[in-house]
Design a protein around this motif. Structure first.
Motif, PDB file in Angstrom:
ATOM      1  N   THR A   6       0.850  -1.185   0.000  1.00 52.24           N
ATOM      2  CA  THR A   6       0.000   0.000   0.000  1.00 52.24           C
ATOM      3  C   THR A   6       0.884   1.232   0.000  1.00 52.24           C
ATOM      4  OG1 THR A   6      -0.100  -0.021   2.410  1.00 52.24           O
ATOM      5  CG2 THR A   6      -1.862  -1.178   1.236  1.00 52.24           C
ATOM      6  N   ASN A   7       0.274   2.354  -0.241  1.00 47.21           N
ATOM      7  CA  ASN A   7       0.968   3.633  -0.244  1.00 47.21           C
ATOM      8  C   ASN A   7       2.144   3.612  -1.224  1.00 47.21           C
ATOM      9  OD1 ASN A   7       1.358   6.279   0.414  1.00 47.21           O
ATOM     10  ND2 ASN A   7       2.390   5.856   2.342  1.00 47.21           N
ATOM     11  N   LYS A   8       1.840   3.328  -2.473  1.00 47.20           N
ATOM     12  CA  LYS A   8       2.863   3.232  -3.519  1.00 47.20           C
ATOM     13  C   LYS A   8       3.175   4.604  -4.093  1.00 47.20           C
ATOM     14  CE  LYS A   8       1.510  -1.373  -4.925  1.00 47.20           C
ATOM     15  NZ  LYS A   8       1.055  -2.197  -6.053  1.00 47.20           N
ATOM     16  N   MET A   9       4.468   4.909  -4.129  1.00 47.81           N
ATOM     17  CA  MET A   9       4.928   6.186  -4.660  1.00 47.81           C
ATOM     18  C   MET A   9       5.939   5.942  -5.765  1.00 47.81           C
ATOM     19  SD  MET A   9       5.797   8.280  -1.278  1.00 47.81           S
ATOM     20  CE  MET A   9       4.554   9.094  -0.379  1.00 47.81           C
ATOM     21  N   LEU A  10       5.884   6.786  -6.776  1.00 45.43           N
ATOM     22  CA  LEU A  10       6.846   6.744  -7.867  1.00 45.43           C
ATOM     23  C   LEU A  10       7.509   8.115  -7.957  1.00 45.43           C
ATOM     24  CD1 LEU A  10       8.083   5.436 -10.403  1.00 45.43           C
ATOM     25  CD2 LEU A  10       6.081   6.254 -11.672  1.00 45.43           C
ATOM     26  N   ILE A  11       8.822   8.131  -7.842  1.00 41.63           N
ATOM     27  CA  ILE A  11       9.603   9.358  -8.013  1.00 41.63           C
ATOM     28  C   ILE A  11      10.511   9.102  -9.199  1.00 41.63           C
ATOM     29  CG2 ILE A  11      11.153  11.028  -6.944  1.00 41.63           C
ATOM     30  CD1 ILE A  11      10.193   9.953  -4.192  1.00 41.63           C
ATOM     31  N   LEU A  12      10.219   9.764 -10.301  1.00 43.39           N
ATOM     32  CA  LEU A  12      10.851   9.442 -11.572  1.00 43.39           C
ATOM     33  C   LEU A  12      11.599  10.636 -12.137  1.00 43.39           C
ATOM     34  CD1 LEU A  12      11.071   7.169 -13.684  1.00 43.39           C
ATOM     35  CD2 LEU A  12       9.001   8.080 -14.732  1.00 43.39           C
ATOM     36  N   GLY A  13      12.902  10.469 -12.312  1.00 42.73           N
ATOM     37  CA  GLY A  13      13.736  11.516 -12.885  1.00 42.73           C
ATOM     38  C   GLY A  13      13.762  11.432 -14.400  1.00 42.73           C
ATOM     39  N   ALA A  14      13.893  12.581 -15.028  1.00 42.22           N
ATOM     40  CA  ALA A  14      13.948  12.644 -16.488  1.00 42.22           C
ATOM     41  C   ALA A  14      15.144  11.871 -17.013  1.00 42.22           C
ATOM     42  CB  ALA A  14      14.025  14.105 -16.935  1.00 42.22           C
ATOM     43  N   VAL A  30       5.064   8.634 -19.356  1.00 39.67           N
ATOM     44  CA  VAL A  30       3.909   9.189 -18.641  1.00 39.67           C
ATOM     45  C   VAL A  30       2.648   8.409 -18.997  1.00 39.67           C
ATOM     46  CG1 VAL A  30       2.426  11.225 -18.408  1.00 39.67           C
ATOM     47  CG2 VAL A  30       4.913  11.469 -18.292  1.00 39.67           C
ATOM     48  N   ALA A  31       2.447   8.101 -20.270  1.00 41.62           N
ATOM     49  CA  ALA A  31       1.277   7.313 -20.676  1.00 41.62           C
ATOM     50  C   ALA A  31       1.274   5.945 -19.995  1.00 41.62           C
ATOM     51  CB  ALA A  31       1.255   7.157 -22.197  1.00 41.62           C
ATOM     52  N   PHE A  32       2.438   5.353 -19.834  1.00 38.55           N
ATOM     53  CA  PHE A  32       2.544   4.055 -19.181  1.00 38.55           C
ATOM     54  C   PHE A  32       2.200   4.145 -17.692  1.00 38.55           C
ATOM     55  CE2 PHE A  32       5.043   0.733 -17.019  1.00 38.55           C
ATOM     56  CZ  PHE A  32       4.485  -0.388 -17.615  1.00 38.55           C
ATOM     57  N   ILE A  33       2.767   5.105 -16.990  1.00 43.41           N
ATOM     58  CA  ILE A  33       2.514   5.168 -15.544  1.00 43.41           C
ATOM     59  C   ILE A  33       1.076   5.579 -15.231  1.00 43.41           C
ATOM     60  CG2 ILE A  33       4.930   5.528 -14.938  1.00 43.41           C
ATOM     61  CD1 ILE A  33       4.351   8.453 -14.499  1.00 43.41           C
ATOM     62  N   GLU A  34       0.405   6.241 -16.175  1.00 41.45           N
ATOM     63  CA  GLU A  34      -1.000   6.607 -15.980  1.00 41.45           C
ATOM     64  C   GLU A  34      -1.912   5.384 -15.927  1.00 41.45           C
ATOM     65  OE1 GLU A  34      -1.320  11.011 -18.030  1.00 41.45           O
ATOM     66  OE2 GLU A  34      -1.483   9.260 -19.329  1.00 41.45           O
ATOM     67  N   LYS A  35      -1.451   4.262 -16.408  1.00 41.37           N
ATOM     68  CA  LYS A  35      -2.259   3.041 -16.430  1.00 41.37           C
ATOM     69  C   LYS A  35      -2.355   2.373 -15.063  1.00 41.37           C
ATOM     70  CE  LYS A  35      -1.015   2.013 -21.187  1.00 41.37           C
ATOM     71  NZ  LYS A  35      -0.385   1.047 -22.101  1.00 41.37           N
ATOM     72  N   VAL A  41       2.848  10.400  -7.471  1.00 47.64           N
ATOM     73  CA  VAL A  41       3.813  10.351  -8.562  1.00 47.64           C
ATOM     74  C   VAL A  41       4.500  11.706  -8.612  1.00 47.64           C
ATOM     75  CG1 VAL A  41       4.168  10.172 -11.053  1.00 47.64           C
ATOM     76  CG2 VAL A  41       2.522   8.662  -9.922  1.00 47.64           C
ATOM     77  N   VAL A  42       5.826  11.676  -8.607  1.00 42.69           N
ATOM     78  CA  VAL A  42       6.619  12.890  -8.703  1.00 42.69           C
ATOM     79  C   VAL A  42       7.509  12.756  -9.938  1.00 42.69           C
ATOM     80  CG1 VAL A  42       8.292  14.388  -7.564  1.00 42.69           C
ATOM     81  CG2 VAL A  42       6.630  13.111  -6.189  1.00 42.69           C
ATOM     82  N   LEU A  43       7.362  13.694 -10.864  1.00 39.45           N
ATOM     83  CA  LEU A  43       8.176  13.719 -12.078  1.00 39.45           C
ATOM     84  C   LEU A  43       9.220  14.812 -11.901  1.00 39.45           C
ATOM     85  CD1 LEU A  43       5.297  13.441 -14.702  1.00 39.45           C
ATOM     86  CD2 LEU A  43       6.691  11.592 -13.728  1.00 39.45           C
ATOM     87  N   VAL A  44      10.486  14.441 -12.094  1.00 38.37           N
ATOM     88  CA  VAL A  44      11.584  15.345 -11.778  1.00 38.37           C
ATOM     89  C   VAL A  44      12.357  15.692 -13.050  1.00 38.37           C
ATOM     90  CG1 VAL A  44      13.671  15.659 -10.399  1.00 38.37           C
ATOM     91  CG2 VAL A  44      11.779  14.267  -9.501  1.00 38.37           C
ATOM     92  N   GLY A  45      12.508  16.988 -13.312  1.00 35.79           N
ATOM     93  CA  GLY A  45      13.340  17.434 -14.416  1.00 35.79           C
ATOM     94  C   GLY A  45      12.565  17.979 -15.598  1.00 35.79           C
ATOM     95  N   GLU A  53       0.213  16.377 -16.188  1.00 33.55           N
ATOM     96  CA  GLU A  53      -0.161  17.522 -15.341  1.00 33.55           C
ATOM     97  C   GLU A  53      -0.845  17.103 -14.039  1.00 33.55           C
ATOM     98  OE1 GLU A  53       0.947  20.567 -15.864  1.00 33.55           O
ATOM     99  OE2 GLU A  53       1.907  19.836 -17.683  1.00 33.55           O
ATOM    100  N   GLN A  54      -1.386  15.888 -13.980  1.00 37.74           N
ATOM    101  CA  GLN A  54      -2.038  15.414 -12.761  1.00 37.74           C
ATOM    102  C   GLN A  54      -1.030  14.993 -11.695  1.00 37.74           C
ATOM    103  OE1 GLN A  54      -1.714  13.824 -15.616  1.00 37.74           O
ATOM    104  NE2 GLN A  54      -2.058  11.635 -15.453  1.00 37.74           N
ATOM    105  N   PHE A  55       0.249  14.942 -12.069  1.00 36.77           N
ATOM    106  CA  PHE A  55       1.300  14.538 -11.152  1.00 36.77           C
ATOM    107  C   PHE A  55       2.068  15.753 -10.645  1.00 36.77           C
ATOM    108  CE2 PHE A  55       1.274  10.827 -14.260  1.00 36.77           C
ATOM    109  CZ  PHE A  55       0.407  10.069 -13.489  1.00 36.77           C
ATOM    110  N   LEU A  56       2.744  15.564  -9.528  1.00 37.40           N
ATOM    111  CA  LEU A  56       3.608  16.609  -8.989  1.00 37.40           C
ATOM    112  C   LEU A  56       4.868  16.697  -9.843  1.00 37.40           C
ATOM    113  CD1 LEU A  56       4.311  18.622  -6.709  1.00 37.40           C
ATOM    114  CD2 LEU A  56       5.364  16.703  -5.509  1.00 37.40           C
ATOM    115  N   HIS A  57       5.305  17.913 -10.134  1.00 35.00           N
ATOM    116  CA  HIS A  57       6.535  18.137 -10.901  1.00 35.00           C
ATOM    117  C   HIS A  57       7.541  18.871 -10.013  1.00 35.00           C
ATOM    118  CE1 HIS A  57       5.318  17.157 -15.099  1.00 35.00           C
ATOM    119  NE2 HIS A  57       4.154  17.180 -14.514  1.00 35.00           N
TER     120      HIS A  57
END
Length: 93
Positions: A6-14, A30-35, A41-45, A53-57
């Protein structure tokens, strides 16, 4: 995403080394992780600018680290990934 927990987080760097295919590859990621279902979800870079846009940048690993420290999320299942140039290890230092 398929790991039990539970409480799954993804922090993904460019991915900085992709050259001309960079934009297309970041769009596909991004299309893949949206599935999948993520608690955060944190997108870095810059590679993720204008995507997911629904994710934290965050602009860099240090900004992601600040977010990570603020949420004080214990017991989270965290996937942290990014190209070496993004220095994603700083998020958990």
């Amino acid at each position: 995403a398929g790991m039990k927990g539970t409480n799954k987080m993804l922090i993904l760097g460019a991915m900085m080394e992709l050259g001309e295919e960079s934009r297309q590859e970041h769009e596909m990621i991004v299309a893949f992780i949206e599935k999948f279902q993520w608690d955060a979800v944190v997108l870095v870079g810059d590679g993720f600018n204008g995507l997911g846009e629904q994710f934290l940048h965050c602009k860099d690993a240090m900004e992601a680290k600040s977010w990570y420290q603020q949420i004080k999320n214990t017991g989270a299942l965290v996937l942290l990934k990014g190209s070496r140039s993004m220095q994603m290890e700083k998020v958990t230092d």
